[in-house]
Write a protein that holds these residues in place. Structure first.
Motif, PDB file in Angstrom:
ATOM      1  N   ASN A  57       0.822  -1.220   0.000  1.00  0.00           N
ATOM      2  CA  ASN A  57       0.000   0.000   0.000  1.00  0.00           C
ATOM      3  C   ASN A  57       0.851   1.264   0.000  1.00  0.00           C
ATOM      4  O   ASN A  57       0.458   2.279   0.570  1.00  0.00           O
ATOM      5  CB  ASN A  57      -0.902   0.012   1.244  1.00  0.00           C
ATOM      6  N   LYS A  58       1.999   1.191  -0.650  1.00  0.00           N
ATOM      7  CA  LYS A  58       3.008   2.243  -0.526  1.00  0.00           C
ATOM      8  C   LYS A  58       2.476   3.642  -0.836  1.00  0.00           C
ATOM      9  O   LYS A  58       2.697   4.580  -0.060  1.00  0.00           O
ATOM     10  CB  LYS A  58       4.204   1.932  -1.421  1.00  0.00           C
ATOM     11  N   GLU A  59       1.775   3.807  -1.933  1.00  0.00           N
ATOM     12  CA  GLU A  59       1.314   5.143  -2.325  1.00  0.00           C
ATOM     13  C   GLU A  59       0.352   5.725  -1.286  1.00  0.00           C
ATOM     14  O   GLU A  59       0.486   6.884  -0.878  1.00  0.00           O
ATOM     15  CB  GLU A  59       0.631   5.088  -3.697  1.00  0.00           C
ATOM     16  N   ARG A  60      -0.598   4.925  -0.833  1.00  0.00           N
ATOM     17  CA  ARG A  60      -1.564   5.383   0.174  1.00  0.00           C
ATOM     18  C   ARG A  60      -0.893   5.732   1.486  1.00  0.00           C
ATOM     19  O   ARG A  60      -1.206   6.737   2.118  1.00  0.00           O
ATOM     20  CB  ARG A  60      -2.599   4.276   0.467  1.00  0.00           C
ATOM     21  N   VAL A  61       0.042   4.876   1.900  1.00  0.00           N
ATOM     22  CA  VAL A  61       0.730   5.086   3.174  1.00  0.00           C
ATOM     23  C   VAL A  61       1.595   6.344   3.106  1.00  0.00           C
ATOM     24  O   VAL A  61       1.589   7.159   4.028  1.00  0.00           O
ATOM     25  CB  VAL A  61       1.567   3.843   3.564  1.00  0.00           C
ATOM     26  N   GLU A  62       2.333   6.514   2.020  1.00  0.00           N
ATOM     27  CA  GLU A  62       3.171   7.710   1.875  1.00  0.00           C
ATOM     28  C   GLU A  62       2.317   8.972   1.875  1.00  0.00           C
ATOM     29  O   GLU A  62       2.675   9.971   2.505  1.00  0.00           O
ATOM     30  CB  GLU A  62       4.001   7.639   0.600  1.00  0.00           C
ATOM     31  N   LYS A  63       1.206   8.928   1.178  1.00  0.00           N
ATOM     32  CA  LYS A  63       0.317  10.092   1.109  1.00  0.00           C
ATOM     33  C   LYS A  63      -0.191  10.457   2.506  1.00  0.00           C
ATOM     34  O   LYS A  63      -0.181  11.625   2.892  1.00  0.00           O
ATOM     35  CB  LYS A  63      -0.849   9.781   0.168  1.00  0.00           C
ATOM     36  N   ALA A  64      -0.617   9.469   3.256  1.00  0.00           N
ATOM     37  CA  ALA A  64      -1.110   9.732   4.608  1.00  0.00           C
ATOM     38  C   ALA A  64       0.015  10.225   5.521  1.00  0.00           C
ATOM     39  O   ALA A  64      -0.194  11.128   6.330  1.00  0.00           O
ATOM     40  CB  ALA A  64      -1.721   8.454   5.189  1.00  0.00           C
ATOM     41  N   ALA A  65       1.201   9.665   5.380  1.00  0.00           N
ATOM     42  CA  ALA A  65       2.338  10.078   6.212  1.00  0.00           C
ATOM     43  C   ALA A  65       2.745  11.514   5.924  1.00  0.00           C
ATOM     44  O   ALA A  65       3.229  12.211   6.819  1.00  0.00           O
ATOM     45  CB  ALA A  65       3.516   9.136   5.993  1.00  0.00           C
ATOM     46  N   ARG A  66       2.510  11.961   4.713  1.00  0.00           N
ATOM     47  CA  ARG A  66       2.816  13.345   4.347  1.00  0.00           C
ATOM     48  C   ARG A  66       1.715  14.297   4.785  1.00  0.00           C
ATOM     49  O   ARG A  66       1.845  15.504   4.653  1.00  0.00           O
ATOM     50  CB  ARG A  66       3.016  13.457   2.839  1.00  0.00           C
ATOM     51  N   GLY A  67       0.584  13.740   5.229  1.00  0.00           N
ATOM     52  CA  GLY A  67      -0.537  14.573   5.662  1.00  0.00           C
ATOM     53  C   GLY A  67      -1.394  15.053   4.518  1.00  0.00           C
ATOM     54  O   GLY A  67      -2.171  15.989   4.678  1.00  0.00           O
ATOM     55  N   ALA A  68      -1.263  14.410   3.372  1.00  0.00           N
ATOM     56  CA  ALA A  68      -2.055  14.810   2.202  1.00  0.00           C
ATOM     57  C   ALA A  68      -3.479  14.273   2.353  1.00  0.00           C
ATOM     58  O   ALA A  68      -3.693  13.192   2.852  1.00  0.00           O
ATOM     59  CB  ALA A  68      -1.422  14.258   0.932  1.00  0.00           C
ATOM     60  N   PRO A  69      -4.453  15.059   1.892  1.00  0.00           N
ATOM     61  CA  PRO A  69      -5.855  14.623   1.988  1.00  0.00           C
ATOM     62  C   PRO A  69      -6.169  13.458   1.058  1.00  0.00           C
ATOM     63  O   PRO A  69      -5.502  13.196   0.119  1.00  0.00           O
ATOM     64  CB  PRO A  69      -6.651  15.855   1.582  1.00  0.00           C
TER      65      PRO A  69
END
Length: 69
Positions: A57-69
């Motif tokens: 789930n790399k893309e989703r996890v990275e996005k959430a870790a960056r605080g992106a909506p």
């Protein structure tokens, strides 16, 4: 008593935490080493399962870790 979290929800939480440190290059920091083992224990997940979740789930996890909506 709170809602019981599913395995996926627990892995998600640990994965986002780990990725937030990874993106800052801080996985070797005292903060990460102090927090992460306790999170694994409290969520009753293993680091290997968190890594597998990150890989899947790399893309989703990275996005959430960056605080992106």
């Amino acid at each position: 008593m709170g809602k019981v979290k599913t395995l996926e929800e627990r892995l998600w939480g640990a994965a986002v935490l780990k990725m937030s440190f990874r993106l800052r290059g801080a996985e070797d920091s005292p903060a990460f080493r102090g927090i992460y083992p306790g999170v694994l224990r409290d969520l009753e997940v293993e680091d290997e399962a968190v890594e597998a979740f990150i890989t899947a789930n790399k893309e989703r996890v990275e996005k959430a870790a960056r605080g992106a909506p």
